[in-house]
Enzyme design. Sequence first.
Site, short mmCIF file in Angstrom:
data_model
loop_
_atom_site.label_atom_id
_atom_site.label_comp_id
_atom_site.label_asym_id
_atom_site.label_seq_id
_atom_site.Cartn_x
_atom_site.Cartn_y
_atom_site.Cartn_z
N HIS A 106 -26.49 -15.83 8.32
CA HIS A 106 -25.50 -16.89 8.10
C HIS A 106 -24.27 -16.68 8.97
O HIS A 106 -23.71 -17.64 9.51
CB HIS A 106 -25.10 -16.92 6.62
N LYS B 233 -16.29 -33.74 6.58
CA LYS B 233 -15.80 -33.83 5.22
C LYS B 233 -14.34 -34.30 5.23
O LYS B 233 -13.49 -33.70 5.87
CB LYS B 233 -15.90 -32.48 4.51
N GLY C 95 -38.87 0.21 -15.74
CA GLY C 95 -38.40 -0.85 -14.87
C GLY C 95 -38.22 -0.45 -13.41
O GLY C 95 -38.03 -1.32 -12.55
N GLU C 96 -38.28 0.84 -13.11
CA GLU C 96 -38.11 1.27 -11.74
C GLU C 96 -39.30 0.84 -10.87
O GLU C 96 -40.44 0.88 -11.32
CB GLU C 96 -37.96 2.80 -11.67
N ASP D 295 -30.20 -26.92 8.66
CA ASP D 295 -29.29 -25.92 8.11
C ASP D 295 -29.95 -24.56 8.21
O ASP D 295 -31.18 -24.46 8.35
CB ASP D 295 -28.95 -26.24 6.65
N ASP E 284 -22.00 -29.16 9.29
CA ASP E 284 -20.60 -29.19 9.72
C ASP E 284 -20.55 -28.91 11.21
O ASP E 284 -21.57 -28.57 11.84
CB ASP E 284 -19.75 -28.17 8.94
N ARG F 112 -24.38 -13.35 3.05
CA ARG F 112 -23.25 -14.27 2.98
C ARG F 112 -22.02 -13.63 2.34
O ARG F 112 -20.94 -14.21 2.38
CB ARG F 112 -23.65 -15.53 2.22
N ARG G 257 -11.26 -35.03 2.64
CA ARG G 257 -10.79 -34.86 1.26
C ARG G 257 -9.78 -35.94 0.91
O ARG G 257 -8.74 -36.08 1.53
CB ARG G 257 -10.17 -33.47 1.07
#
Length: 284
Positions: free
Chosen positions: A124, A186, A36-37, A212, A162, A91, A188
């Site tokens: 980000h 937004k 797998g390497e 975005d 945003d 992120r 709430r």
Amino acid sequence: MTTIVSGSTSQSLAAALSRDLEEPLAAVEYNRFPDGEVLASVPNFDDDRAIVVASTVSSDAHLEVLQLQDAVREAGASEVVTVLPYMGYGRQDAAFEAGHPISARAVARAISTGADRVLTVNPHEEAVCDFFEPTATAVDAAGRLADPLPDDLTNPVFLSPDAGAIDLAETVREAYGDGDTDYFEKTRHSGTEVEVTPSDVDIAGRDVVVTDDIIATGSTMSEAVAVLQERDVGNVFVTCVHPLLARDAVTKLSRAGVSAIYGTDTIERQTSTVSVAPAIAAKL
């Protein structure tokens, strides 16, 4: 002499950058051992400067970057520039709770050991550039998102997800040359009910371009687009620098009524309709 060295995840972008810079593209081999390497190698590399181009969309891709950096250095390169069109783990720029790593810092430190310079496209959070040594250069390619848009948008509105991301919408609008900018707000109403609406601009009968930096699962974006449809919007186009578009993201957006999805080649997908190569070339 400079040679462009491509990771397996960024072959089209590396080829485009090679053309823009008029520098050769190295022959690269990608292999995997039975256990797998992975093994990424650059046979017959013989230049002083290497530009390694690789989006780190997986753990294997991160390892490829380290191997390619080491391979060209072993072959005699005196300067290694590493371009991360998409920086995976970017992120995760803070510890979520006690005992958790700052993963963006961990991968930045590892990549820094093999690079004299690092560039990354629209991180980000630009603060992740400080995790590299020396500090990485952030490349703003958002303006490229205007290129694939139709030339005849009707009184367009460029919307960001945003208020904090309004700069991205403004960059795309400026590159397009027409329209207004706005952002989703937004509200709430309860622990589970959140209303998402454009904050100010009237969108009835107008074409909307939602911008975005990255679209991952498409859930939030598709909910926002559904709200636009309820307000008699014209055509809705979704643009993003990094079209991760995991799992059924394209289906979600299409069901919500999106006319088209445009992304760049920082992550190579079917929606990658424009290249960030010119933006990267300008910083090299």
